[in-house]
Design a protein around this motif. Structure first.
Motif, mmCIF file in Angstrom:
data_model
loop_
_atom_site.group_PDB
_atom_site.id
_atom_site.type_symbol
_atom_site.label_atom_id
_atom_site.label_comp_id
_atom_site.label_asym_id
_atom_site.label_seq_id
_atom_site.Cartn_x
_atom_site.Cartn_y
_atom_site.Cartn_z
ATOM 1 N N ASP A 13 0.844 -1.289 -0.104
ATOM 2 C CA ASP A 13 -0.116 -0.079 -0.065
ATOM 3 C C ASP A 13 0.724 1.319 0.019
ATOM 4 O OD1 ASP A 13 -2.116 -1.626 -0.016
ATOM 5 O OD2 ASP A 13 -2.662 -1.202 1.928
ATOM 6 N N ILE A 14 1.758 1.204 0.926
ATOM 7 C CA ILE A 14 2.886 2.550 1.064
ATOM 8 C C ILE A 14 3.475 2.486 -0.182
ATOM 9 C CG2 ILE A 14 4.753 3.489 2.038
ATOM 10 C CD1 ILE A 14 3.266 2.557 4.637
ATOM 11 N N PRO A 30 1.697 8.143 8.784
ATOM 12 C CA PRO A 30 0.975 7.863 9.795
ATOM 13 C C PRO A 30 1.912 7.299 10.989
ATOM 14 C CG PRO A 30 -0.404 7.020 8.011
ATOM 15 C CD PRO A 30 1.048 7.057 7.666
ATOM 16 N N THR A 31 1.374 7.192 12.279
ATOM 17 C CA THR A 31 2.101 6.669 13.261
ATOM 18 C C THR A 31 1.977 5.183 13.320
ATOM 19 O OG1 THR A 31 0.350 7.015 14.909
ATOM 20 C CG2 THR A 31 1.724 8.930 14.706
ATOM 21 N N GLU A 37 -4.416 0.699 13.789
ATOM 22 C CA GLU A 37 -5.672 0.638 13.956
ATOM 23 C C GLU A 37 -6.336 0.571 12.290
ATOM 24 O OE1 GLU A 37 -8.991 4.065 14.664
ATOM 25 O OE2 GLU A 37 -7.138 4.181 16.139
ATOM 26 N N GLN A 38 -5.644 1.346 11.573
ATOM 27 C CA GLN A 38 -5.945 1.260 10.203
ATOM 28 C C GLN A 38 -5.890 -0.434 9.548
ATOM 29 O OE1 GLN A 38 -3.976 3.715 7.330
ATOM 30 N NE2 GLN A 38 -4.499 2.739 5.486
ATOM 31 N N TYR A 39 -4.983 -1.312 9.931
ATOM 32 C CA TYR A 39 -4.964 -2.364 9.357
ATOM 33 C C TYR A 39 -5.445 -3.613 10.263
ATOM 34 C CZ TYR A 39 -2.399 -0.531 5.552
ATOM 35 O OH TYR A 39 -2.223 0.092 4.270
ATOM 36 N N GLN A 40 -5.977 -3.207 11.385
ATOM 37 C CA GLN A 40 -6.564 -4.011 12.417
ATOM 38 C C GLN A 40 -5.319 -5.165 12.951
ATOM 39 O OE1 GLN A 40 -10.214 -3.849 13.580
ATOM 40 N NE2 GLN A 40 -9.564 -1.867 13.205
ATOM 41 N N ALA A 41 -4.090 -4.578 12.909
ATOM 42 C CA ALA A 41 -3.189 -5.383 13.363
ATOM 43 C C ALA A 41 -2.359 -4.974 14.814
ATOM 44 C CB ALA A 41 -1.912 -5.291 12.150
#
Length: 77
Positions: A13-14, A30-31, A37-41
């Motif tokens: 993605d990056i 992002p931090t 949180e974004q990747y639920q990991a």
């Protein structure tokens, strides 16, 4: 078909965002917490992805300041 590991998903993605110009040299990423949180990991795959992106020369990390898209220097693509 097995699911792509989260760290590879983050890297893809990056890398895609950088290649598409959505993320430009000097842009702050992002931090770790936001990526978790974004990747639920958990933070382990996120930190692995960031370390590998840094080894690839795509990002740079500054302790206490964050992670940034690396500015390209002469001799790099």
């Amino acid at each position: 078909m097995p699911r792509t590991p989260v760290y590879r998903e983050i890297i893809n993605d990056i890398r895609t965002a950088i290649e598409a110009g959505q993320l430009k040299p000097g842009d702050r990423l992002p931090t770790i917490a936001a990526l978790c949180e974004q990747y639920q990991a958990s933070n382990t795959p996120v930190k692995t992805a960031m370390r590998l992106l840094e080894e690839m020369g795509l990002i740079e990390t500054w302790q206490g300041k964050g992670m940034y898209v690396r500015r390209r220097t002469e001799g790099t693509e």
